[in-house]
Design an enzyme around this catalytic site. Structure first.
Site, PDB file in Angstrom:
ATOM      1  NE  ARG A   3      -3.644   2.154   2.742  1.00 14.75           N
ATOM      2  CZ  ARG A   3      -3.304   3.221   3.480  1.00 14.75           C
ATOM      3  NH1 ARG A   3      -2.108   3.283   4.078  1.00 14.75           N
ATOM      4  NH2 ARG A   3      -4.142   4.229   3.633  1.00 14.75           N
TER       5      ARG A   3
ATOM      6  CB  SER B 237     -12.551  -0.569   2.252  1.00 19.10           C
ATOM      7  OG  SER B 237     -11.170  -0.719   2.082  1.00 19.10           O
TER       8      SER B 237
ATOM      9  CE  LYS C  72      -8.605   5.131   4.860  1.00 24.42           C
ATOM     10  NZ  LYS C  72      -8.463   5.181   3.429  1.00 24.42           N
TER      11      LYS C  72
HETATM   12  C1  LIG Z   1      -5.563   1.447   5.778  1.00 20.87           C
HETATM   13  C2  LIG Z   1      -6.537   1.627   6.882  1.00 20.87           C
HETATM   14  N1  LIG Z   1      -7.884   1.575   6.671  1.00 20.87           N
HETATM   15  C3  LIG Z   1      -8.638   1.753   7.770  1.00 20.87           C
HETATM   16  S1  LIG Z   1      -7.607   2.023   9.122  1.00 20.87           S
HETATM   17  C4  LIG Z   1      -6.170   1.864   8.192  1.00 20.87           C
HETATM   18  C5  LIG Z   1      -4.807   2.004   8.770  1.00 20.87           C
HETATM   19  C6  LIG Z   1      -4.462   0.840   9.670  1.00 20.87           C
HETATM   20  O1  LIG Z   1      -3.174   1.081  10.185  1.00 20.87           O
HETATM   21  P1  LIG Z   1      -2.801   0.626  11.657  1.00 20.87           P
HETATM   22  O2  LIG Z   1      -2.835  -0.883  11.671  1.00 20.87           O
HETATM   23  O3  LIG Z   1      -1.406   1.173  11.854  1.00 20.87           O
HETATM   24  O4  LIG Z   1      -3.812   1.251  12.569  1.00 20.87           O
HETATM   25  C1  LIG Z   2      -8.210   0.623   3.448  1.00 21.47           C
HETATM   26  C2  LIG Z   2      -8.061  -0.711   3.631  1.00 21.47           C
HETATM   27  C3  LIG Z   2      -9.024  -1.464   4.376  1.00 21.47           C
HETATM   28  N1  LIG Z   2      -8.867  -2.795   4.541  1.00 21.47           N
HETATM   29  C4  LIG Z   2      -7.797  -3.421   4.004  1.00 21.47           C
HETATM   30  C5  LIG Z   2      -7.684  -4.917   4.234  1.00 21.47           C
HETATM   31  F1  LIG Z   2      -7.281  -5.129   5.493  1.00 21.47           F
HETATM   32  F2  LIG Z   2      -6.789  -5.455   3.392  1.00 21.47           F
HETATM   33  F3  LIG Z   2      -8.875  -5.499   4.050  1.00 21.47           F
HETATM   34  N2  LIG Z   2      -6.855  -2.798   3.298  1.00 21.47           N
HETATM   35  C6  LIG Z   2      -6.925  -1.458   3.067  1.00 21.47           C
HETATM   36  N3  LIG Z   2      -6.028  -0.868   2.393  1.00 21.47           N
END
Ligand SMILES: Cc1ncsc1CCOP(=O)(O)O
Ligand SMILES: C=C1C=NC(C(F)(F)F)=NC1=N
Length: 216
Positions: free
Chosen positions: A46, A117, A146
């Site tokens: 990502r 998602s 994020k």
């Molecule tokens: C990509 C994404 N989508 C929802 S939360 C998130 C970030 C998750 O990162 P972390 O595991 O460090 O909280």
């Molecule tokens: C925004 C996101 C939400 N969920 C996931 C996953 F965990 F792979 F399902 N990946 C992402 N990049």
């Protein structure tokens, strides 16, 4: 090659490492290899946010990460960048609700793994009806990885989806770490996905082993 079956998909989702070059201080391939040694079950590249790689350097890094996943026989998933996924013949892609329309993406990627998602029951149902192989649901806890996340839904939201009859593969995401991972497991997710709990760990391999404890 046919579409992946639901049980196999659920097994792959157990400990889902997600990262790009901006999530690590050192070398992402080194961190990925350590995470693989710790026992991650699937990896998502990502590459987003300020400082993210583009062009040739992004492709070169993606290839290197894909090779590590291939050696370890774990799926290599690309976030958002469908063209990159096809160019590399990645195992699958993950897209958000705002990305290209799910049906269009399914046409482009064929039977490769498609993750979507979802933040509401309607989004979950629509994504599955359009051909998603798994859902990413969250953020289940507050996260700083994020910027523009939807509101925190909590680890019980997945259980609500189960009660509504959604028994498809679901991976929880958002603020998951070794302390709260068991709440996600009890919340009937099939897997937990993390960025910082692994990418920022002193010992990524150890962090993965502890996350895997949640499934015992
Ligand atoms: C990509 C994404 N989508 C929802 S939360 C998130 C970030 C998750 O990162 P972390 O595991 O460090 O909280
Ligand atoms: C925004 C996101 C939400 N969920 C996931 C996953 F965990 F792979 F399902 N990946 C992402 N990049």
């Amino acid at each position: 090659m046919a579409r992946i079956n639901s049980d196999k998909m659920k097994d792959f989702l157990k400990v889902y490492f997600i990262a790009g070059s901006t999530n690590v201080h050192g070398s992402l391939p080194t961190v990925l290899q350590q995470a693989i040694e710790g026992g991650i079950s699937i990896f998502q590249f990502r590459e987003k946010g300020n400082g993210a790689l583009t062009g040739e350097s992004k492709i070169t890094l993606a290839r290197e990460l894909q090779q590590l996943c291939q050696k370890a026989s774990i799926p290599f998933i690309v976030n958002d960048d469908i063209d990159l996924a096809i160019e590399l013949d990645a195992d699958g892609v993950h897209i958000g609700q705002e990305d290209d329309n799910i049906i269009e993406v399914r046409k482009k990627i064929g039977d490769r793994i498609l993750g979507v998602s979802a933040h509401t029951l309607d989004e979950a149902k629509a994504a599955l009806a359009s051909g998603a192989d798994y859902l990413g649901v969250g953020p289940v806890f507050p996260t700083s990885s994020k910027a523009d996340t939807r509101e925190v839904c909590g680890p019980h939201f997945i259980e609500e989806l189960r009660h509504e009859g959604i028994d498809a593969p679901i991976v929880a995401i958002g603020g998951i770490n070794v302390e709260n991972a068991t709440q996600v497991v009890h919340g009937k997710a099939d897997g937990l996905s993390v960025i910082s709990a692994i990418s920022s760990a002193n010992d990524p391999s150890d962090a993965v082993k502890m996350l895997n404890e949640a499934w015992k």
